[in-house]
Write an enzyme that holds these catalytic residues in place. Sequence first.
Site, PDB file in Angstrom:
ATOM      1  N   HIS A 114      29.505  34.538 -58.520  1.00  0.00           N
ATOM      2  CA  HIS A 114      28.812  34.455 -59.813  1.00  0.00           C
ATOM      3  C   HIS A 114      28.975  33.095 -60.481  1.00  0.00           C
ATOM      4  CE1 HIS A 114      27.752  38.618 -59.563  1.00  0.00           C
ATOM      5  NE2 HIS A 114      29.009  38.994 -59.472  1.00  0.00           N
TER       6      HIS A 114
ATOM      7  N   GLU B 207      35.513  47.378 -56.084  1.00  0.00           N
ATOM      8  CA  GLU B 207      34.665  47.302 -57.276  1.00  0.00           C
ATOM      9  C   GLU B 207      33.371  48.101 -57.144  1.00  0.00           C
ATOM     10  OE1 GLU B 207      33.335  43.324 -58.098  1.00  0.00           O
ATOM     11  OE2 GLU B 207      33.035  42.818 -55.999  1.00  0.00           O
TER      12      GLU B 207
ATOM     13  N   ASP C 112      32.432  45.400 -62.339  1.00  0.00           N
ATOM     14  CA  ASP C 112      31.573  46.124 -61.395  1.00  0.00           C
ATOM     15  C   ASP C 112      32.079  47.541 -61.169  1.00  0.00           C
ATOM     16  OD1 ASP C 112      29.324  44.577 -60.580  1.00  0.00           O
ATOM     17  OD2 ASP C 112      30.662  43.194 -59.569  1.00  0.00           O
TER      18      ASP C 112
HETATM   19 MG   LIG Z   1      32.335  41.863 -59.173  1.00  0.00          MG
END
Ligand SMILES: [Mg+2]
Lengths: 253, 253, 253, 253, 253, 253
Positions: free
Chosen positions: D46, D148, D174
């Site tokens: 990310h 996650e 998540d």
């Molecule tokens: Mg994650």
Amino acid sequence: MTSNSLKKRWRDGEITINGWLCIPTSWTAEVMAHAGFDTLTIDAQHGLATDLTAILPMLQAIATTDTVPLVRVAWNDPAQHMRMLDAGAQGIICPMLNTRAETEAFVQACRYPPQGYRSIGPLRASLGDEAGYLRKANDEVLTMAMIETADGYRNLEDIAQTPTLDALYVGTWDLCMTMGLEKMADFDDPVLLGMLDTILNVAAKNNIMAAVHCGTPENAIKMREMGFQMVTPLTDTFSLQQAIAEGLRKLRD
Amino acid sequence: MTSNSLKKRWRDGEITINGWLCIPTSWTAEVMAHAGFDTLTIDAQHGLATDLTAILPMLQAIATTDTVPLVRVAWNDPAQHMRMLDAGAQGIICPMLNTRAETEAFVQACRYPPQGYRSIGPLRASLGDEAGYLRKANDEVLTMAMIETADGYRNLEDIAQTPTLDALYVGTWDLCMTMGLEKMADFDDPVLLGMLDTILNVAAKNNIMAAVHCGTPENAIKMREMGFQMVTPLTDTFSLQQAIAEGLRKLRD
Amino acid sequence: MTSNSLKKRWRDGEITINGWLCIPTSWTAEVMAHAGFDTLTIDAQHGLATDLTAILPMLQAIATTDTVPLVRVAWNDPAQHMRMLDAGAQGIICPMLNTRAETEAFVQACRYPPQGYRSIGPLRASLGDEAGYLRKANDEVLTMAMIETADGYRNLEDIAQTPTLDALYVGTWDLCMTMGLEKMADFDDPVLLGMLDTILNVAAKNNIMAAVHCGTPENAIKMREMGFQMVTPLTDTFSLQQAIAEGLRKLRD
Amino acid sequence: MTSNSLKKRWRDGEITINGWLCIPTSWTAEVMAHAGFDTLTIDAQHGLATDLTAILPMLQAIATTDTVPLVRVAWNDPAQHMRMLDAGAQGIICPMLNTRAETEAFVQACRYPPQGYRSIGPLRASLGDEAGYLRKANDEVLTMAMIETADGYRNLEDIAQTPTLDALYVGTWDLCMTMGLEKMADFDDPVLLGMLDTILNVAAKNNIMAAVHCGTPENAIKMREMGFQMVTPLTDTFSLQQAIAEGLRKLRD
Amino acid sequence: MTSNSLKKRWRDGEITINGWLCIPTSWTAEVMAHAGFDTLTIDAQHGLATDLTAILPMLQAIATTDTVPLVRVAWNDPAQHMRMLDAGAQGIICPMLNTRAETEAFVQACRYPPQGYRSIGPLRASLGDEAGYLRKANDEVLTMAMIETADGYRNLEDIAQTPTLDALYVGTWDLCMTMGLEKMADFDDPVLLGMLDTILNVAAKNNIMAAVHCGTPENAIKMREMGFQMVTPLTDTFSLQQAIAEGLRKLRD
Amino acid sequence: MTSNSLKKRWRDGEITINGWLCIPTSWTAEVMAHAGFDTLTIDAQHGLATDLTAILPMLQAIATTDTVPLVRVAWNDPAQHMRMLDAGAQGIICPMLNTRAETEAFVQACRYPPQGYRSIGPLRASLGDEAGYLRKANDEVLTMAMIETADGYRNLEDIAQTPTLDALYVGTWDLCMTMGLEKMADFDDPVLLGMLDTILNVAAKNNIMAAVHCGTPENAIKMREMGFQMVTPLTDTFSLQQAIAEGLRKLRD
Ligand SMILES: [Mg+2]
Ligand SMILES: [Mg+2]
Ligand SMILES: [Mg+2]
Ligand SMILES: [Mg+2]
Ligand SMILES: [Mg+2]
Ligand SMILES: [Mg+2]
């Protein structure tokens, strides 16, 4: 350094066409190099490729063809002149020159002693001809002085006589503004045409070439007919903008 | 170039807050632009984004918001002033100015003829307003002279009267060191406060703005109260360093 | 993330024009964004900007305008779909989809649970709307499945019914080659027109949009008349090449 | 490769603090490395540094200190695991693992035969220890499996028993979303705390470490007290954003 | 800034070996740093890393070892001297100095007031020692004046007496050319040896160091025996070229 | 795409020499291209140029000479095979192939329909031959399957029969490790020599070429004598490291 064909071609009476690179990528440089220009000038003054990080790959991309690579430097800065030559530019177009002394400082930065004060270190320029480069460079490297200020125009004769200077390059827009003309680069304006004629004559008298920034192919055709040996009709960004605008017009109308 | 709101806001008595960018990425520039500063200054002198390769995407990132982008250039170099303006900076902060002549050289590099000698080629700056840019730029572009050397402080009045100069910008740290103060940028030091007061008065007398490098929000509040129209309270790197140090302190203690 | 206007405009019957970016610079992206396209697609498959190092500044450059940024990813790779969305792309065009299962894998990578399996971390996408992004993203993000293989065309109905898929995008060149047509993208070829008609009908029946890669404005006009809601008439590289070739022709003839 | 101190420190009962890098520059990486974290993780999923062009200089910047460099890869892609290790990452955090088979594919990509299928070519990793690297790498390189997803949580025991896996790393955000929790990463939510407790126990039972993404120092303190051996309290971007927001608040109020 | 060991080692009579970096990547910089040079000089004049975009990661790569990083700047430009020092160079080698005035301008740009006019902002240089840097920098930073022009050689005594100058650095190639020698850098040429001897003597008399660009290890051994305290025997590009040429010769013969 | 001379030269019985590029710069790529290799392979697996940001300028730099550019991709990923071909690589070396099915997936990604599933978009590859490229590419593009795993060696015959596969490339180091040999790439080891012989025979029987990673010119001479048509004797990084080490040894002893 492959032998710089440009000088010979000029001497043979050829008129050469120069493209102008403002987009800072090796991809557009390669595309432009394959389009068939005689020379391509990386504009390190008003363009967006201003340091070797961007300019080196552009010079390499141009070197995939026979197009002769030039750099319009940002200013009369000897370090930049030398760096661009070391990186493989075969000529320098120097902007905003006002006097003979400034022009000498420019030209001599591009010449090894005893003609000038260029420092040794042609890292990329000599690739493949390490032995011969130092011997040949002073003859091969092109130096082009921009005439685009009121002072520069006034000192035209003096500038044109600078030893080993190869050409005058007219910066049409700046010249118009600095001379107080109402329209920028109006190639029908008799005042501009008069100045262009003067510049041509001074170049011819001093046995150097004359080049001119034209903005469009139409202007370039005029300037070629007028006698300029090198014309710059097209820039990458403006060509892209125009092509897209025209394409969208077809769809929007 | 969107109309530079800053001059109008200053005239209306607004005090503006300036952020300082040393991290050479478009991402942190965009984060800072969304934080709500009035202006953001890319520091091309002591920061790490010093060439268009890094600065162009930062200017673009700032342009995703209404924040006004400025550049603190590395030196009083006309090629760099012009390049930053061409790339879309709406103002230049020039460091280490010592004299009126230096300041004129700076300011005139940012103005087209006849006010100055800026060369034409506002590639990005004129995007979307190709027709109007040349006409408006001399009014819109901000020029800010740093007062941060002993000579500059001595020549303050003279510098402040430079035609079309928009503001004085106090380089607090350099000013303290060059004046031989013991502490750098101690905003309680009466000697420093005296100099700041003098600078403010000279700016006011000459109808130009006064800005100051503050280091912290607390100092910026003081300077705002003192009368400065633009304050620089925060830099990206120092803010990051402080936030991390404080966060780690919570965990290490 | 500013609200993605595209879906609404399509629902309102508007036909949108999409530009195509292959040159890996933020400068050409900004130029194209100012040209007036409704959407711009960064081509990370056959174009030269393929990683965030190049794509992030392009997304930022587009964000200086209202143009909606899309990315045509290189392959059906969930990590890449998510990364482009995190970086601010408002839609993904996925190439070479052959089956419903592949299309589901694509679409679900673009949707947060429970609709899909997109991983949380919209670093840039949520800038300025950290609170709302997770709530709105599944509605706002566009997913467009390319129909350009024999298998994809055969499984057209099934693909079109993929939940939350927004549009079909015809990859005209690959479709022609994979179907064994003699000419690539000949928009007068009845076989191609028949396939385009089928794709339009399937899209309409399933209440999703249909887009098509056109190559020229002329083809785009035809396709708009045929009923496609989004057409791609122009790419940066081809436009530049054509404009230069045309300009040089004027001088060479 | 300097000997990876992390495993020994964990065995000695030390709890380590991990920083998180999303800004794609070697400068912020170096600043963070000097701040005193035990480990720094470059977030290639990310975050905005996703390819070696950006990640290599960050790894080098971290290597100017004793901080241990880790990479959170974008996906379970063996080429990327190997590349990050070759470039000098001392451990890999792999996201979105759902099953034992996926985890084995991940871990074995990080181990040379016969333990895995990592390909030989540790260009930077072996710099200074060309002779010893191949012998030591399987012991030194850390592999951390992110828990996650709902599937990953369901298969927790099975995943934890993957041979040569070193740690579980909880992807709190998540995990909350995939499990349908209302609030993301609310460390007071008993449902989340229950899952964290389960993960801790499974890790302990299988003699591997447990790490957790915390978001704030306050959460990290809680998690440390709960028994996690590695906590991630701070990211570069969020810290910068918070520091700037707080600084501006002082001036705007 | 870690304490610059170089001055002490020179005072202790050690002769140091300097490597030369022309390849613009942090990877080759790190490889060279691990090879065991005492110092490494990034050549920003004739090399290809000329801006911080390229130079910063190289400085960081060198900082993973104890090798002392130097920069040979492109020209006697105070902005560049300061920028390289701010970025962590521990010394500057300035080319093409002709006079005492030029040398003073160079050296003073590297010294904070009252010894010089260096501007405050040692962003990276002070990392880890923010408090002490300003106090120590004037003592730690090395300034080396290149003697490589006819004027510079003529003004040798005067240049050598420049306050706080640390060393003379002989630019052998430029010196030979500017003095009109037939062979460049022929270390058997008695004329060159005579000049080198003179430079050594002037350095010794003024209690500063003498360094020399050698081109090969064999020349460096001679120069070390002659009395130079720092020799530059190897550059990255030339070493690579020679190794490849030699390897290919084995295969081609 | 200039006609790929390699296939013809192999058919004529020529043995070609391949260089290996790990340093991620266009400069070292150009230096290596001028050194006289028949082919140069950009190593996108273990080398440091892994994305087009780095690889495109390297391909351009190689294209300034007649050297044929190849890419060793990171993994058997169709998007990457296609991207490298679109960018101008004239052949792909695919690592870690274990089975016939994997090899078919690799080779077909490099072939347009109906021979494979390569997607149309040869942006740079077709520059200068837009008309002919699609017609010629399937014949010109080289596909080379690495044999370097135990499975790959076991399935050698089957892999070698993959339609349109051009060559086997022995990954000597990985092959040794995966087969459990004690020494990596000991070209005197009869076990390794036996495997090399088998690979040569299988290639010959299937009328495809055989290439081998050699590590040194000496090994390459042996392999050439053994019958391999392409040998890789030299890499940029190792050559640089060795040359520097040898040079320093002269000075340190
Ligand atoms: Mg994650
Ligand atoms: Mg001009
Ligand atoms: Mg200052
Ligand atoms: Mg396609
Ligand atoms: Mg020199
Ligand atoms: Mg291998």
